[in-house]
Design a protein around this motif. Structure first.
Motif, PDB file in Angstrom:
ATOM      1  N   LEU A 130      86.470  56.444 -12.990  1.00 42.29           N
ATOM      2  CA  LEU A 130      87.601  56.151 -13.866  1.00 42.29           C
ATOM      3  C   LEU A 130      87.132  55.406 -15.114  1.00 42.29           C
ATOM      4  O   LEU A 130      86.699  54.268 -15.036  1.00 42.29           O
ATOM      5  N   PHE A 131      87.216  56.064 -16.263  1.00 49.25           N
ATOM      6  CA  PHE A 131      86.902  55.412 -17.530  1.00 49.25           C
ATOM      7  C   PHE A 131      87.367  56.275 -18.683  1.00 49.25           C
ATOM      8  O   PHE A 131      87.584  57.475 -18.547  1.00 49.25           O
ATOM      9  N   LYS A 132      87.538  55.639 -19.826  1.00 44.71           N
ATOM     10  CA  LYS A 132      87.807  56.329 -21.085  1.00 44.71           C
ATOM     11  C   LYS A 132      87.106  55.568 -22.200  1.00 44.71           C
ATOM     12  O   LYS A 132      86.740  54.405 -22.030  1.00 44.71           O
ATOM     13  N   TRP A 133      86.913  56.253 -23.332  1.00 46.62           N
ATOM     14  CA  TRP A 133      86.307  55.590 -24.468  1.00 46.62           C
ATOM     15  C   TRP A 133      87.058  55.942 -25.749  1.00 46.62           C
ATOM     16  O   TRP A 133      87.746  56.958 -25.826  1.00 46.62           O
ATOM     17  N   LYS A 134      86.912  55.059 -26.733  1.00 44.71           N
ATOM     18  CA  LYS A 134      87.497  55.248 -28.057  1.00 44.71           C
ATOM     19  C   LYS A 134      86.391  55.060 -29.085  1.00 44.71           C
ATOM     20  O   LYS A 134      85.484  54.266 -28.889  1.00 44.71           O
ATOM     21  N   VAL A 135      86.490  55.788 -30.174  1.00 48.20           N
ATOM     22  CA  VAL A 135      85.466  55.691 -31.199  1.00 48.20           C
ATOM     23  C   VAL A 135      86.107  55.724 -32.576  1.00 48.20           C
ATOM     24  O   VAL A 135      87.119  56.390 -32.799  1.00 48.20           O
ATOM     25  N   LYS A 136      85.528  54.966 -33.494  1.00 47.12           N
ATOM     26  CA  LYS A 136      85.922  54.989 -34.900  1.00 47.12           C
ATOM     27  C   LYS A 136      84.720  55.481 -35.692  1.00 47.12           C
ATOM     28  O   LYS A 136      83.621  54.942 -35.548  1.00 47.12           O
ATOM     29  N   SER A 184      78.421  53.601 -19.908  1.00 52.18           N
ATOM     30  CA  SER A 184      78.866  53.438 -21.292  1.00 52.18           C
ATOM     31  C   SER A 184      77.777  53.855 -22.271  1.00 52.18           C
ATOM     32  O   SER A 184      78.058  54.468 -23.309  1.00 52.18           O
ATOM     33  N   LEU A 185      76.518  53.557 -21.950  1.00 50.42           N
ATOM     34  CA  LEU A 185      75.406  53.970 -22.814  1.00 50.42           C
ATOM     35  C   LEU A 185      75.241  55.485 -22.809  1.00 50.42           C
ATOM     36  O   LEU A 185      74.944  56.095 -23.848  1.00 50.42           O
ATOM     37  N   GLN A 186      75.453  56.111 -21.648  1.00 50.42           N
ATOM     38  CA  GLN A 186      75.389  57.567 -21.581  1.00 50.42           C
ATOM     39  C   GLN A 186      76.508  58.194 -22.405  1.00 50.42           C
ATOM     40  O   GLN A 186      76.291  59.196 -23.104  1.00 50.42           O
ATOM     41  N   CYS A 187      77.689  57.600 -22.337  1.00 49.51           N
ATOM     42  CA  CYS A 187      78.813  58.104 -23.141  1.00 49.51           C
ATOM     43  C   CYS A 187      78.525  57.944 -24.630  1.00 49.51           C
ATOM     44  O   CYS A 187      78.846  58.836 -25.430  1.00 49.51           O
ATOM     45  N   LEU A 188      77.927  56.827 -25.006  1.00 48.86           N
ATOM     46  CA  LEU A 188      77.568  56.635 -26.410  1.00 48.86           C
ATOM     47  C   LEU A 188      76.561  57.686 -26.854  1.00 48.86           C
ATOM     48  O   LEU A 188      76.647  58.209 -27.971  1.00 48.86           O
ATOM     49  N   GLU A 189      75.622  58.021 -25.984  1.00 47.63           N
ATOM     50  CA  GLU A 189      74.659  59.076 -26.310  1.00 47.63           C
ATOM     51  C   GLU A 189      75.380  60.402 -26.537  1.00 47.63           C
ATOM     52  O   GLU A 189      75.062  61.148 -27.466  1.00 47.63           O
ATOM     53  N   ASP A 190      76.377  60.697 -25.690  1.00 55.47           N
ATOM     54  CA  ASP A 190      77.191  61.897 -25.893  1.00 55.47           C
ATOM     55  C   ASP A 190      77.885  61.860 -27.247  1.00 55.47           C
ATOM     56  O   ASP A 190      77.900  62.850 -27.989  1.00 55.47           O
ATOM     57  N   VAL A 191      78.477  60.718 -27.567  1.00 55.36           N
ATOM     58  CA  VAL A 191      79.214  60.584 -28.821  1.00 55.36           C
ATOM     59  C   VAL A 191      78.294  60.790 -30.014  1.00 55.36           C
ATOM     60  O   VAL A 191      78.681  61.409 -31.015  1.00 55.36           O
ATOM     61  N   ILE A 192      77.058  60.290 -29.922  1.00 58.94           N
ATOM     62  CA  ILE A 192      76.098  60.492 -31.008  1.00 58.94           C
ATOM     63  C   ILE A 192      75.843  61.988 -31.209  1.00 58.94           C
ATOM     64  O   ILE A 192      75.823  62.490 -32.339  1.00 58.94           O
ATOM     65  N   ALA A 193      75.649  62.727 -30.095  1.00 60.33           N
ATOM     66  CA  ALA A 193      75.433  64.177 -30.192  1.00 60.33           C
ATOM     67  C   ALA A 193      76.661  64.866 -30.775  1.00 60.33           C
ATOM     68  O   ALA A 193      76.550  65.774 -31.606  1.00 60.33           O
ATOM     69  N   TRP A 194      77.864  64.446 -30.343  1.00 60.05           N
ATOM     70  CA  TRP A 194      79.106  65.015 -30.879  1.00 60.05           C
ATOM     71  C   TRP A 194      79.206  64.765 -32.381  1.00 60.05           C
ATOM     72  O   TRP A 194      79.638  65.634 -33.137  1.00 60.05           O
ATOM     73  N   HIS A 195      78.822  63.558 -32.791  1.00 58.44           N
ATOM     74  CA  HIS A 195      78.947  63.206 -34.210  1.00 58.44           C
ATOM     75  C   HIS A 195      77.984  64.029 -35.065  1.00 58.44           C
ATOM     76  O   HIS A 195      78.335  64.442 -36.178  1.00 58.44           O
ATOM     77  N   ARG A 218      89.206  64.706 -20.633  1.00 60.83           N
ATOM     78  CA  ARG A 218      90.007  63.853 -21.513  1.00 60.83           C
ATOM     79  C   ARG A 218      89.540  62.399 -21.447  1.00 60.83           C
ATOM     80  O   ARG A 218      90.324  61.457 -21.440  1.00 60.83           O
ATOM     81  N   ARG A 219      88.223  62.206 -21.454  1.00 58.61           N
ATOM     82  CA  ARG A 219      87.649  60.854 -21.445  1.00 58.61           C
ATOM     83  C   ARG A 219      87.709  60.219 -22.832  1.00 58.61           C
ATOM     84  O   ARG A 219      87.799  59.006 -22.954  1.00 58.61           O
ATOM     85  N   GLY A 220      87.589  61.065 -23.868  1.00 56.27           N
ATOM     86  CA  GLY A 220      87.595  60.532 -25.220  1.00 56.27           C
ATOM     87  C   GLY A 220      87.673  61.656 -26.237  1.00 56.27           C
ATOM     88  O   GLY A 220      87.589  62.838 -25.887  1.00 56.27           O
ATOM     89  N   ARG A 221      87.813  61.273 -27.489  1.00 56.44           N
ATOM     90  CA  ARG A 221      87.978  62.263 -28.551  1.00 56.44           C
ATOM     91  C   ARG A 221      87.319  61.760 -29.826  1.00 56.44           C
ATOM     92  O   ARG A 221      87.442  60.577 -30.181  1.00 56.44           O
ATOM     93  N   ALA A 303      97.804  56.672 -23.862  1.00 60.04           N
ATOM     94  CA  ALA A 303      98.418  55.633 -24.688  1.00 60.04           C
ATOM     95  C   ALA A 303      98.234  54.253 -24.061  1.00 60.04           C
ATOM     96  O   ALA A 303      98.048  53.258 -24.768  1.00 60.04           O
ATOM     97  N   ALA A 304      98.276  54.195 -22.716  1.00 63.32           N
ATOM     98  CA  ALA A 304      98.063  52.919 -22.028  1.00 63.32           C
ATOM     99  C   ALA A 304      96.633  52.425 -22.241  1.00 63.32           C
ATOM    100  O   ALA A 304      96.402  51.226 -22.439  1.00 63.32           O
ATOM    101  N   TYR A 305      95.668  53.324 -22.210  1.00 64.86           N
ATOM    102  CA  TYR A 305      94.281  52.934 -22.474  1.00 64.86           C
ATOM    103  C   TYR A 305      94.121  52.437 -23.912  1.00 64.86           C
ATOM    104  O   TYR A 305      93.408  51.464 -24.164  1.00 64.86           O
ATOM    105  N   THR A 306      94.787  53.115 -24.839  1.00 63.66           N
ATOM    106  CA  THR A 306      94.737  52.665 -26.232  1.00 63.66           C
ATOM    107  C   THR A 306      95.329  51.273 -26.362  1.00 63.66           C
ATOM    108  O   THR A 306      94.779  50.407 -27.050  1.00 63.66           O
ATOM    109  N   GLU A 307      96.448  51.051 -25.684  1.00 62.99           N
ATOM    110  CA  GLU A 307      97.061  49.724 -25.702  1.00 62.99           C
ATOM    111  C   GLU A 307      96.122  48.689 -25.098  1.00 62.99           C
ATOM    112  O   GLU A 307      95.999  47.564 -25.617  1.00 62.99           O
TER     113      GLU A 307
END
Length: 329
Positions: A130-136, A184-195, A218-221, A303-307
């Motif tokens: 159970l986890f989700k991430w947000k990115v700016k 979380s570090l693995q997810c960040l690595e994914d986000v870097i590849a996505w970016h 639907r872990r993140g976008r 929305a709850a995770y965002t909150e």
């Protein structure tokens, strides 16, 4: 994009009822299809169809799970390879994805694009975790936030989901704190590849008005639209090759643990929350500059995770350990 062959030697029967429709009507019909694989089949029907298909303004693209035991081969024979992605992206998503992306890059007039990737098919991460991430982000990843509660309850006290059995209070003692940090570090690595992929998309598709990359779980976008997308377009068109290929990684990392978090807007309650915040050292605005989250497509749980993210940034950042360039501060 499996089993797609080259154009037939001759176009479809010119006497068919469909052939008598004007191009504008055919485009209206094809614009309803959206799915890239379906558009690929239409593209191969005839030369006339190929020119019409490339005029669609919205595309959705789902990347299948990659089975490491099954060879992944380029299957779109008529599409020549474009400039290669960096090895990081190529290894994550395979040759079929790269071939399909090359086809996608032909749609120079597309305005809306949504890419859905398989949920951690290349990772040793359990989908029930159970986890989700947000990115700016803009032309670089500015901040990344990872949130993993032990359990989540709605406003009526019903358990919606959880990370297995056991008491939340044992999170730090039983090693889950370290496990969540590693995830979380693995997810960040994914986000870097996505970016990296996102920057190539913006460069290749000049008419884009909105683009998003998400995963099937639907872990993140990762998304761009409006003024932020305009800024990124200006940057990709003016950046040197060295600037464009530079990969910047957040170097300020904070993480912490909250036993109980009550969310006043949604009424949800989260217990045993591990959270990690990663940002660029030069990000302005302190915690206020970390996130500006506006997503009309969120469901109640998202929305709850965002909150929860906003609550943590506003009220709980004092409960963290912070590393800057690997040094505890």
């Amino acid at each position: 994009m499996k089993n797609i062959v080259k154009y037939p030697k001759e176009d479809a029967d010119a006497s068919s009822p469909f052939s008598r429709l004007p191009d504008e009507i055919i485009l209206q019909i094809i614009n309803k299809l959206i799915d890239l694989k379906t558009l690929g089949f239409c593209y191969l029907v005839s030369k006339r169809f190929s020119s019409i298909v490339l005029q669609v303004d919205a595309i959705s693209f789902t990347v299948p799970f990659i089975d490491p035991n099954v060879p992944d081969k380029n299957t779109v024979d008529d599409v020549a390879a474009s400039r290669p992605f960096p090895p990081m992206v190529s290894s994550f998503f395979g040759e079929s994805f790269l071939s399909a992306y090359t086809f996608l890059s032909k749609f120079k007039g597309v305005k809306s694009l949504c890419i859905e990737l398989a949920s951690f098919g290349h990772r040793a991460i359990e989908n029930r975790c159970l986890f989700k991430w947000k990115v700016k982000c803009g032309n670089r990843i500015e901040s990344f936030m990872f949130l993993s509660p032990h359990s989540v309850y709605d406003k009526d006290g019903l358990s919606l989901s959880g990370n297995g059995d056991g008491e939340e209070e044992n999170l730090v003692l039983d090693g889950m704190f370290r496990r969540n940090f590693e995830i979380s570090l693995q997810c960040l690595e994914d986000v870097i590849a996505w970016h990296i992929m996102l920057m190539d998309i913006v460069k290749d598709l000049p008419m884009l008005e909105e683009v998003s990359i998400t995963d099937s779980g639907r872990r993140g976008r990762l998304s761009l639209s409006g003024e932020k997308l305009i800024e990124v377009k200006e940057w990709v068109n003016s950046a040197s090759k060295a600037e464009f290929n530079r990969v910047e990684v957040p170097t300020v990392m904070s993480n912490g643990y909250i036993p109980l978090l009550k969310l006043p807007v949604s009424g949800y309650v989260m217990k045993g929350i591990y959270f990690g915040v990663m940002k660029m050292k030069d990000l302005e605005g302190g915690n206020d500059g970390l996130m500006k989250i506006e997503d009309a497509s969120e469901d109640k749980e998202e929305a709850a995770y965002t909150e929860a993210v906003m609550e943590i940034l506003e009220k709980h950042m004092g409960m963290t350990l912070t590393l800057v360039d690997g040094v505890l501060v």
